[in-house]
Design a protein around this motif. Structure first.
Motif, PDB file in Angstrom:
ATOM      1  N   ILE A  40       4.221  -0.903   1.113  1.00 32.23           N
ATOM      2  CA  ILE A  40       3.566  -2.093   1.663  1.00 32.23           C
ATOM      3  C   ILE A  40       3.161  -3.042   0.541  1.00 32.23           C
ATOM      4  N   GLY A  41       2.677  -2.485  -0.554  1.00 31.78           N
ATOM      5  CA  GLY A  41       2.142  -3.313  -1.639  1.00 31.78           C
ATOM      6  C   GLY A  41       3.195  -4.155  -2.335  1.00 31.78           C
ATOM      7  N   ALA A  42       4.372  -3.569  -2.596  1.00 33.55           N
ATOM      8  CA  ALA A  42       5.386  -4.287  -3.370  1.00 33.55           C
ATOM      9  C   ALA A  42       5.876  -5.561  -2.679  1.00 33.55           C
ATOM     10  N   PRO A  43       6.301  -5.472  -1.402  1.00 33.54           N
ATOM     11  CA  PRO A  43       6.745  -6.720  -0.751  1.00 33.54           C
ATOM     12  C   PRO A  43       5.611  -7.749  -0.658  1.00 33.54           C
ATOM     13  N   LEU A  44       4.395  -7.269  -0.467  1.00 37.89           N
ATOM     14  CA  LEU A  44       3.232  -8.165  -0.397  1.00 37.89           C
ATOM     15  C   LEU A  44       3.155  -9.011  -1.666  1.00 37.89           C
ATOM     16  N   ALA A  45       3.352  -8.354  -2.815  1.00 42.51           N
ATOM     17  CA  ALA A  45       3.230  -9.047  -4.102  1.00 42.51           C
ATOM     18  C   ALA A  45       4.389 -10.012  -4.336  1.00 42.51           C
ATOM     19  N   TYR A  46       5.582  -9.678  -3.812  1.00 41.65           N
ATOM     20  CA  TYR A  46       6.740 -10.521  -4.107  1.00 41.65           C
ATOM     21  C   TYR A  46       6.945 -11.644  -3.103  1.00 41.65           C
ATOM     22  N   LEU A  47       6.452 -11.440  -1.862  1.00 36.23           N
ATOM     23  CA  LEU A  47       6.741 -12.432  -0.832  1.00 36.23           C
ATOM     24  C   LEU A  47       5.708 -13.549  -0.755  1.00 36.23           C
TER      25      LEU A  47
ATOM     26  N   VAL B  77      -0.443  -1.406  -6.442  1.00 38.91           N
ATOM     27  CA  VAL B  77       0.921  -1.930  -6.585  1.00 38.91           C
ATOM     28  C   VAL B  77       0.930  -3.452  -6.465  1.00 38.91           C
ATOM     29  N   ALA B  78       0.276  -3.964  -5.423  1.00 33.70           N
ATOM     30  CA  ALA B  78       0.257  -5.420  -5.236  1.00 33.70           C
ATOM     31  C   ALA B  78      -0.451  -6.090  -6.410  1.00 33.70           C
ATOM     32  N   GLY B  79      -1.546  -5.522  -6.855  1.00 31.13           N
ATOM     33  CA  GLY B  79      -2.324  -6.112  -7.945  1.00 31.13           C
ATOM     34  C   GLY B  79      -1.522  -6.229  -9.229  1.00 31.13           C
TER      35      GLY B  79
END
Lengths: 459, 99
Positions: free
Chosen positions: A71-78, B78-80
């Motif tokens: 969930i975190g990775a696409p959140l950061a890239y999109l 991960v997002a951070g």
């Protein structure tokens, strides 16, 4: 020493790397190394924890890690860069929720006593309130919730009573002998308090609030460290709490407000009256893109003052084109960034960097304010309150005392703006009626594009 | 007060002051990346979440709460970190044109 004992050195390495990661972030040259250090540090912390002999089953943990990364990775890239504040708020919400859940699980697993219990209560309180407050901040930034302050009579009183009751319940749980309902009610009140805390805060104060929530999330992690007697959590949490605290202080100073004023002041209400008196038509000088282009072409030094309006109009790429053309003609182009330009601390720098504007052209307020006197043109794009001279002398103005960019000292001031309507905070700007000010009416992106088109024709 | 708690308080205070010193040195240019980096670091609570979830005597309730906590803090981490790196990649210095 067995493999399980390796968690201690792993935690030590993690703590050092996390400290270094913040240290390396002090300059753009080493910043990416800082992120790597942080990532490796976090990895050490996770692996070290998995090695501990207390941890015996891994399936559930693996599920959580995979889901989280997925969930975190696409959140950061999109997410687009304009949405950074929302993403940060959302990310805070997740982190704080995790802290609160750990506190809750710990409470029901084996009820601790004494000091660890007090820490657990603080962790849970901060965790839950930061969770809902961050969700609310996300909602306001994403405009899912109305951005204007929502107030009702006795609001501060209600909030304080609510917090008071939560703290009393928390204290009762800590001392022991509290009934079964005490902890769930305490958690519920913490959640509710987070929502109520953000209701009266207007969109313009979000930079301060996000920084403050960052600090709370850190405090929650540190409290967890006290509850679990884990030094790594204490160190990382304390660093984070300090960072969020400093950033919110910087934001408050930049707006000349106090903490209490941001949290309880309901900015935005008061202004309506102050602005209403001054709407009588005063003459303004406006100019076309052609005029603007020829003035810019004939100048030696131009200082661009971007505000969030520029980002809303997506004009930053056109500004970059204009910058490149002017630089090629030998004009010195610099950017003046007010601390509250954008929707979170430092946001404007990121937006300009995304448009490929070199960071050595970006200057903070203290650094560049003395240069306006020698600038031929100050080009204001989508900024309003941060260039309003009323902040310097008009004691009746709601922004009186706020540090501003001294654009009115420049030889010519050009303001790109849709219309004369007062800005976000609803305050009229006397800069627009100045005799050295040229108003460029239109959409920022379109207008800058027109200037770019006219510039080659200018002598 | 036991020495263990005392030691924890010392660690907290020292780390807090270190944080104040370090963050004051960060250029305002990088305040947004700083926030997203510290945001990722605050998800260090993943450690607590793993300990709760993986404990041998974990109840169903603590397993469920724990796994949600692991998921949430991993999203945060991960997002951070990824967004911080994505931002920092964009910061470029002026290329000195040979003219």
């Amino acid at each position: 020493m067995t493999i399980a004992d390796l968690w201690q050195p792993a935690y030590l390495i993690a703590a050092v790397l996390i400290i270094l990661s913040i240290k390396w972030l002090n300059s753009p040259a080493t910043a990416r190394r800082g992120v790597q250090a942080g990532q490796i540090g976090m990895l050490c912390a996770v692996i070290g924890t998995l090695l501990r002999h207390e941890v015996v089953s891994f399936e559930w943990i693996a599920l959580g890690l995979v889901l989280g990364a997925g969930i975190g990775a696409p959140l950061a890239y999109l997410m687009p860069m304009t949405a950074l504040p929302q993403l940060t708020a959302l990310s805070h919400a997740f982190g704080a929720f995790a802290a609160a859940l750990v506190g809750t699980a710990e409470y029901y697993h084996k009820v601790p006593t004494g000091f660890p219990m007090a820490a657990l209560v603080i962790e849970t309180l901060l965790g839950y309130l930061t969770f809902t407050a961050s969700i609310m901040a996300f909602g306001k930034l994403q405009e899912l919730v109305p951005t204007r302050p929502m107030t009702y009579p006795g609001q501060n009183f209600v909030n304080l009573v609510l917090l008071g009751v939560a703290i009393v319940l928390g204290g009762w749980v800590t001392i022991g002998g509290a009934p079964v309902w005490a902890f769930p009610v305490f958690s519920g009140l913490s959640l509710l308090f987070g929502v109520l805390l953000i209701l009266p805060i207007g969109g313009g104060d979000m930079p301060t609030v996000i920084a403050l929530l960052n600090s709370y999330a850190g405090m929650a992690a540190a409290a967890m460290g006290f509850a679990l007697n884990n030094k790594l959590l204490i160190i990382a949490g304390a660093l984070n709490a300090a960072s969020g605290f400093i950033l919110s202080v910087i934001m408050c100073k930049a707006m000349n407000r106090s903490f209490t004023n941001v949290l309880f002041g309901a900015f935005g209400q008061v202004q309506a009256g102050a602005a209403a008196g001054k709407v009588d038509a005063k003459p303004v000088r406006s100019a076309s893109a052609e005029d603007a282009a020829s003035i810019l072409a004939g100048s030696r030094k131009v200082i661009v003052v971007p505000g969030y309006g520029m980002a809303v109009a997506q004009a930053q790429h056109k500004i970059r084109e204009l910058t490149d053309m002017l630089v090629k003609r030998g004009v010195d182009v610099q950017f003046a960034i007010h601390p509250v330009a954008g929707r979170m601390p430092g946001h404007m720098n990121v937006l300009l960097a995304e448009a490929d504007i070199a960071y050595d052209r970006l200057h903070e307020m203290e650094e560049i304010n003395s240069d306006f006197g020698e600038a031929d043109v100050a080009l204001v794009v989508g900024a309003n309150d941060v260039v309003n001279p009323a902040a310097r002398h008009d004691t009746a103005s709601p922004i009186y005392g706020m540090p501003i960019l001294d654009v009115d000292k420049a030889h010519t001031v050009m303001v790109i703006k849709r219309s004369l309507n007062p800005g976000f905070a609803g305050i009229d700007n006397e800069l627009y009626y100045h005799d050295r000010t040229l108003m460029l009416f239109g959409d920022a992106k379109q207008f800058v594009a027109d200037i770019v088109k006219e510039l080659p024709k200018a002598a | 007060m036991s020495t263990e708690i005392e030691l924890s308080i010392y660690v907290f205070l020292l780390a807090g002051f270190l944080g104040l010193e370090l963050v004051q040195r960060v250029s305002p240019l990088l305040h947004t990346p700083l926030m997203s980096l510290t945001n990722a670091i605050s998800a260090i609570s993943v450690v607590g979440a793993i300990l709760i979830t993986g404990a041998g005597d974990a109840t169903m309730l603590s397993k469920v709460l724990g796994v949600v906590a692991v998921t949430c803090s991993t999203i945060n981490i991960v997002a951070g970190f990824l967004i911080t790196d994505r931002m920092l990649k964009m910061f470029k210095k002026e290329k000195k044109e040979a003219k």
